[in-house]
Motif scaffolding. Structure first.
Motif, mmCIF file in Angstrom:
data_model
loop_
_atom_site.group_PDB
_atom_site.id
_atom_site.type_symbol
_atom_site.label_atom_id
_atom_site.label_comp_id
_atom_site.label_asym_id
_atom_site.label_seq_id
_atom_site.Cartn_x
_atom_site.Cartn_y
_atom_site.Cartn_z
ATOM 1 N N LEU A 31 30.083 69.636 4.694
ATOM 2 C CA LEU A 31 30.184 68.182 5.321
ATOM 3 C C LEU A 31 30.001 67.053 4.100
ATOM 4 O O LEU A 31 30.523 66.127 4.245
ATOM 5 C CB LEU A 31 28.956 68.116 6.099
ATOM 6 N N GLY A 32 29.435 67.172 3.049
ATOM 7 C CA GLY A 32 29.154 66.347 2.218
ATOM 8 C C GLY A 32 30.619 66.278 1.432
ATOM 9 O O GLY A 32 30.984 65.119 1.160
ATOM 10 N N GLY A 35 32.766 64.208 3.677
ATOM 11 C CA GLY A 35 32.395 62.724 3.403
ATOM 12 C C GLY A 35 32.956 62.047 2.380
ATOM 13 O O GLY A 35 33.621 60.909 2.517
ATOM 14 N N SER A 38 36.727 61.828 2.479
ATOM 15 C CA SER A 38 37.297 60.837 3.424
ATOM 16 C C SER A 38 37.107 59.314 2.812
ATOM 17 O O SER A 38 37.727 58.526 2.891
ATOM 18 C CB SER A 38 36.445 60.728 4.613
ATOM 19 N N ALA A 39 35.780 59.221 2.150
ATOM 20 C CA ALA A 39 35.599 57.897 1.556
ATOM 21 C C ALA A 39 36.390 57.377 0.339
ATOM 22 O O ALA A 39 37.015 56.377 0.259
ATOM 23 C CB ALA A 39 34.150 57.829 0.897
ATOM 24 N N ASP A 42 39.758 56.470 2.212
ATOM 25 C CA ASP A 42 39.467 55.099 2.706
ATOM 26 C C ASP A 42 39.667 54.300 1.581
ATOM 27 O O ASP A 42 40.111 52.867 1.544
ATOM 28 C CB ASP A 42 38.171 55.030 3.439
#
Length: 157
Positions: A31-32, A35, A38-39, A42
């Motif tokens: 999950l980390g 994340g 994804s960052a 973005d």
């Protein structure tokens, strides 16, 4: 000592807690990583959007400056913009009629002929820190209205 059927249940589960904790930690790690990835995506998207927006604002700056300089443009050396021709920065930046009016030559405007009409083309770019082209604006075309007196004006089309 070997566990037998009469050994309490707690004794038979030695090491199970370690396996459960490892599975939970692996899930949290996944999950980390998702994340963080994804960052990063973005961040790249926002940098690209910022560069494109900056280039478009520079093209609008060039168009606004062309409004005040329309009477001084040299129409004799104006290139002809054919129907369907792609108006891109590398094509017109070295043209003798191109007028660079932005910092670091990041925007330009130049007179154009489309058919028998006079137009002004405005373009802008955004550059990366190494000087490479990061984003290119959409071309802004302004039609010269010569019917109005005194002098010519530009119409945003």
């Amino acid at each position: 000592m070997r566990p037998t059927d009469n050994t309490p249940a707690l004794g038979r589960q030695r090491g199970a807690a370690l396996v459960v904790v490892m599975v939970v930690l692996t899930g949290a790690l996944m999950l980390g990583l998702v994340g963080v990835q994804s960052a990063l995506v973005d961040q790249r998207q926002s940098a690209n959007y910022r560069a494109a927006l900056k280039a478009q604002m520079r093209a609008e700056t060039a168009a606004a400056k062309a409004l005040s300089a329309v009477d001084t443009l040299d129409w004799h050396s104006a290139p002809v913009l054919e129907s369907g021709q792609n108006a891109r920065w590398p094509v017109f930046t070295s043209h003798p009629a191109a007028v660079h009016r932005c910092v670091e030559e990041a925007c330009l405007y130049l007179p154009m002929m489309r058919g028998a009409e006079r137009w002004v083309l405005a373009l802008g770019v955004s550059r990366a820190s190494n000087g490479a082209l990061a984003a290119h604006s959409a071309p802004i075309l302004l039609r010269v209205n010569e019917e109005r007196e005194p002098g010519a004006t530009l119409l945003w089309d």
